[in-house]
Structure formats: C-alpha cells, structure tokens
Scaffold this active site. Structure first.
Site, PDB file in Angstrom:
ATOM      1  CD  GLU A   1      -2.987  -1.106   2.264  1.00  0.00           C
ATOM      2  OE1 GLU A   1      -4.155  -1.425   2.002  1.00  0.00           O
ATOM      3  OE2 GLU A   1      -2.600  -0.764   3.395  1.00  0.00           O
TER       4      GLU A   1
ATOM      5  CD  GLU B   1      -4.196  -6.108   2.802  1.00  0.00           C
ATOM      6  OE1 GLU B   1      -4.955  -5.379   3.477  1.00  0.00           O
ATOM      7  OE2 GLU B   1      -2.959  -6.090   2.910  1.00  0.00           O
TER       8      GLU B   1
END
Length: 592
Positions: free
Chosen positions: A157, A239
């Site tokens: 991320e 995710e």
C-alpha cells in the site's frame, strides 16, 4: 515442474486459474495449529493461502535472525504445499497488518536520520542484510524451485504513503538480487490517486487492489487504471476486507455475513481474491500495532478480525456463507481435520506469590546511567516498559514538574508512591510534587510502549520512538542524572518473589495450575487494571480493563502436563480474579 505466468489471466501449467486465497499469518498462530487452520481454509474452498513476513519478528535485534519454532515460515509454507494449496508471500519490509511498526524493526529508530520507506541508504542497507538471510529461507519455496509460492509482493500500500518510484525500484532490485524469480505485484487502495502513486509501470509488476466493499466500483477503478496504462493482467483484490481490527476502549467490530458474502461473490465474478483475514489469530507478546486517530489508539491483543474462523479457530458465521459462494467458482473436496482440538475449564486460580516491581527491579535489569534520559531505542530496547529513576535531593514542594515529549503512557512515582498517570491528552501536563524525604527523594517514571503506529503519515514521526525523548522538568529546568531499567519482560523467570509486596504500585503476581490433559482455554481476568500475562515464561500479550476483551486465548500446545506457571505484571495496583475457562470473557468497553 509447475509453471506460473501472468498474462490476461493467471496461467498455471498453461491453463487459466482463478486464485481464491485466504490470509493466514503463521506468526499469529502456534505452529501446532498451522495444519488445522490450513485444512479449514481448504475446506472453505480456497486453493491458495497468503501471508505477510514481518521483518521485526525475524530480526528483533540488528543482525540477530530467527526462522525457527514459531518463526519457521518455511515449515508453514511446506504444510500448505502438502495440502495442495498455492502460496502468496508478502516479504516486503513494511507490512502494516496492524502489527508493531508495520513490521519494521524498532532498532532502525536508533538512527537519528532514519527515514523508513525511502531511498535513505542506511534503510536500504538494512533491508539488503535482512533479505540476504530471508531469501535463503524462502527462495527454495518458490514454484521455480519446486515449491508452492506463486508470487511475491514488493512494498505494501505504498500509494497511501508515498510516490517515490525509485524507492519501489530499489526494493524490487533487492528482491531480485537475493533470488526472487517469481512474478511480483503491488497492492494499493482501489482508487486512482493511490494506484498512480504506488504502482510500478513497465517493470512487469502486477497492480492489485485492496478493499472490502463497493466491489464493482473499486475493482472497476483498477480495471480502468490498467487499461489506461496498457497493463495486461487479471484483476485481483489482494486484501478483501471482511471484518476489521479492534482498539482498546471501543466496541468489537463486526460485519454481517451475508453482506460480506455478497461482496465476495461480486469480486469472484470478475477476478481473483485474497480474503483478509480468513483467520486472524492473536497478536503475541508486545507485537500489537497502533492506529493514529487524532492521537494514539493501540490495538488489542486479539486479532479476531470478525473472520470466518474465530481467534481460537472455530467456524464463525462467515465460514458457511463464504463456502457457499466459493463453491460456485471452485470445486470443493474437503479433507479430514487432523488435529484434535478441545476446550476446557480449569477453574479459578489462587495467587501464590506477589512482589512489587520496585522490589525485584534489580533481578530484571541492570541500570544504564546517562545524564539525559534516553528513549528505548537508544538503549537497545524495542518493546515493553522502561523505568527511569532519578535522585532529586532534599524535601521540598514543587508546584510543577513535567514530562517533555514522552510516549506512550507514563506513571510517575515519588518515593514509590504513585503521583500521576499520563496518557494521550494528559501527557505533558503539569504535575505538583511533594518531596517528603528529608535528604533523598527518588522519582521513578514507568513508561509503557503500547505499540508503534503501523499506518499513515505518523509512521515516520519521531513519536515512533518510545520512552522519554525530551526530559523531565522540575520547575522550569530539566533534571539530569538518570538510571534507566529496560524491561522487555522476556525474563519473567527472574522475578524475585522473595521481595516485599506493596499495594497500589506495579507488581508481579504468580499463579500455578496442575494440568493432566492440556486443552485450549481462556485466561479470563476480572477486576485487574492493565498489564501483560506470561505462561511458562511466554508472553501471551496485554490486558486492559478498558476492554472490549478481558481474556487471553491459550492454545493447548502452550500448556504442558504437570505444573504450569502464570505470571501477571499489573501496573495499576489493581487485582481481581484469574480463571482458566472454556469460553472467553468479552464485555462492553469502559471509558478511557
């Protein structure tokens, strides 16, 4: 030998495959239960398992590496392979994962110029040294060497943190240097700005997205991003958030099973998925992370995540709902569960020994003397507590004293009597002091590291250091001359219970229980304030009266036949009952 390539689809041995993965962190589960959790993953219909690899767990002290026992990631991957599961590894130096400092080692912070997640050369050099050891362990597990690992992630991320493409290229280069010869990917939020910032174009790195709702919108943003940048590859949610983590003093977060299952269905119609989390497990020792919501917001010991499997491995309501959805996309051939797991109550325990921290301090740590108080990291300490002691002379009244720049939670004692507890908004406020000893008044300051921030802008803040960073002021001047006791509490077997016990101060409490048939159980705590619990010397994690949890899960493999010793370190001077029960104690949280 298996072949795996990324084309318009994931191609496994020349055939397109939809990866249906579940996140399962080996470091949050005892090794004896890895197989049980993996079998349950397979029985839900998944064909793949994903795990992060936390750097700070494997190199807790600089240059000291450990890939054995609970840290044996290779064993975990081989057990997945034996069940016919593929594996996605995320060996990025930063993992977030609601894990202490996002997986970065605390010892990095001893460098005054440290800038994590950047091209700062000492940071890259530290990763280089870590990868030199890590890839010796994981490279034989890649499909290119006969293992089950299909692909690896670079960074995590990053688009929610920075946009330094040279840094991303540096991490990719280091992975390749140390033998990563499987496809690589990045994962970022499902919107354009973070995808632009966090991906590597023209480097053969697949972009994936992270989200848990509004699937059509967010996977659509990834699809458009890939189209605009002429990236050919399958769509994947790396995710797929089906629950959430929890913080002290807040109600447990849950999510409707049907809502989560409907979103999972929407994702599987369009691509591959990694369910985060399939099974959360437990934050062991002092490895819980910390959020930053207008201030420190540490996470609890449980990492249940409202996942299909509970923290203790039983099927939750999402399990059946997800299995029904997955069956539409992947034939399910159940395997028998091979690990007998039972739950048992052992009753209420009686305290057999107790001693105040002040009266066993010398058995736990040797004082380090400096003029100016130092943060933990400068003293070679990563986690736990640190006690600062100073002799401040003759009796007198001081209208104010003050902690300058201290994290996270501090208790101030004068002559072993609690004067103030400071945390969050009260940290740094004035403290009136009455120094009542005629000639030698002693100030003790016990500071607890509640967990370093694991996500966001504060990740690079100097506040990531723990302990006293500025100093302690008497009136308007900084006091000099300090003894510092580093209390990581990895040596509770050295607590000297022959010392005196004082009420109302931090103390250790010892309990024993004879067990003939070890089974899973819950250490339920009622009436206790705050602290940590240890079973046969192993740190089970933190407890806090704030809730919402008032238990610590104990899997049977941590118990032994015969005598078992439980030690509580409690900091608030509060005591209550201790019991081992077959159900956990969960209450509504109290006000902080």
């Amino acid at each position: 030998m298996t072949t795996f390539t990324i084309q318009d689809d994931f191609m496994l041995d020349g055939q397109p495959v939809k990866l249906i993965s579940g996140a399962l962190h080996y470091f949050r589960i005892v090794p004896e239960y890895w197989q049980d959790r993996l079998e349950k993953l397979k029985n839900m219909g998944c064909n793949c398992v994903e795990t992060y690899i936390p750097w700070n767990y494997h190199e807790p002290k600089k240059g000291q590496f450990d890939f054995s026992g609970r840290k044996d990631v290779a064993r975990f991957v081989r057990e997945a392979q034996a069940l016919g599961l593929w594996v996605i590894l995320r060996p990025t130096p930063y993992i977030c994962a609601e894990w202490e400092f996002g997986g970065l080692p605390a010892w990095l912070l001893a460098d005054d110029s440290m800038r994590v997640r950047s091209t700062y050369q000492p940071y890259l050099d530290a990763i280089d040294a870590y990868y030199a050891e890590l890839f010796k362990v994981i490279r034989p597990l890649f499909f290119t060497h006969g293992g089950p690992v299909l692909m690896c992630q670079i960074e995590n991320e990053y688009g929610s943190f920075g946009n330094d493409k040279q840094y991303l290229k540096a991490i990719k280069h280091l992975m390749e240097k140390h033998g990563c010869d499987v496809p690589m990917f990045t994962s970022d939020g499902g919107w354009r700005e973070v995808l632009d910032a966090g991906t590597l174009l023209n480097e053969g790195v697949l972009p994936t997205a992270n989200f848990g709702s509004r699937t059509d919108e967010q996977i659509g943003a990834l699809r458009q991003f890939m189209s605009d940048n002429d990236i050919h590859g399958p769509l994947m949610c790396m995710e797929f958030w089906i629950g959430w983590f929890n913080n002290w003093g807040s109600p447990l977060k849950t999510r409707d099973a049907k809502d989560a299952a409907d979103e999972l269905d929407a994702m599987l119609r369009q691509g591959s998925v990694n369910i985060y989390m399939f099974h959360g497990g437990t934050n062991p020792e002092f490895y819980n992370g910390c959020s930053y919501h207008n201030g420190m917001d540490p996470q609890i010991t449980s990492y249940d995540y409202a996942a299909p499997l509970t923290e203790w491995g039983t099927e939750g309501e999402k399990y059946a709902a997800f299995r029904e959805v997955i069956a539409k996309y992947n034939p399910i051939t159940p395997v028998p569960l091979s690990t007998p797991i039972t739950f048992k109550s052992y009753g209420e325990l009686r305290c057999e020994n107790q001693v105040s921290l002040f009266n066993t301090l010398s058995s736990l740590a040797k004082p380090i003397e400096t003029d100016i108080p130092q943060p933990m990291e400068k003293l070679g300490q990563g986690y736990g507590y640190i006690l600062y002691r100073a002799h401040v002379g003759k009796a007198r009244e001081l209208a104010k004293a003050k902690l300058a720049d201290c994290d996270d939670r501090a208790q101030v004692f004068v002559n072993q009597k609690l004067i103030a507890t400071q945390y969050k908004e009260t940290m740094g406020s004035n403290i009136p002091l009455t120094l009542d000893h005629p000639t030698d008044n002693v100030i003790d300051i016990l500071v607890e590291n509640l967990g370093r921030i694991n996500y966001g802008a504060s990740l690079v803040s100097p506040h990531q250091r723990k302990g006293i960073k500025g100093g302690f002021m008497l009136d308007l001047h900084f006091h000099t001359g300090w003894q510092q006791y580093c209390l990581e509490l990895d040596n509770v077997d050295q607590v000297d219970f022959t010392g005196d016990y004082q009420e109302g101060v931090p103390a250790f409490y010892q309990f024993t229980v004879e067990i003939d048939d070890p089974a899973d159980t819950f250490l339920n705590l009622n009436g206790w304030g705050k602290g940590a619990a240890f079973l046969n010397g192993e740190n089970l994690g933190r407890f806090w009266e704030l809730g919402p949890t008032h238990y610590l899960y104990i899997p049977a493999p941590l118990l032994k036949k015969g005598k078992n010793t439980i030690v509580l370190f409690e900091t608030e001077g509060r005591t209550g009952t201790v019991s081992l029960d077959d159900q956990p104690r969960i209450d509504q949280p109290q006000e902080a």
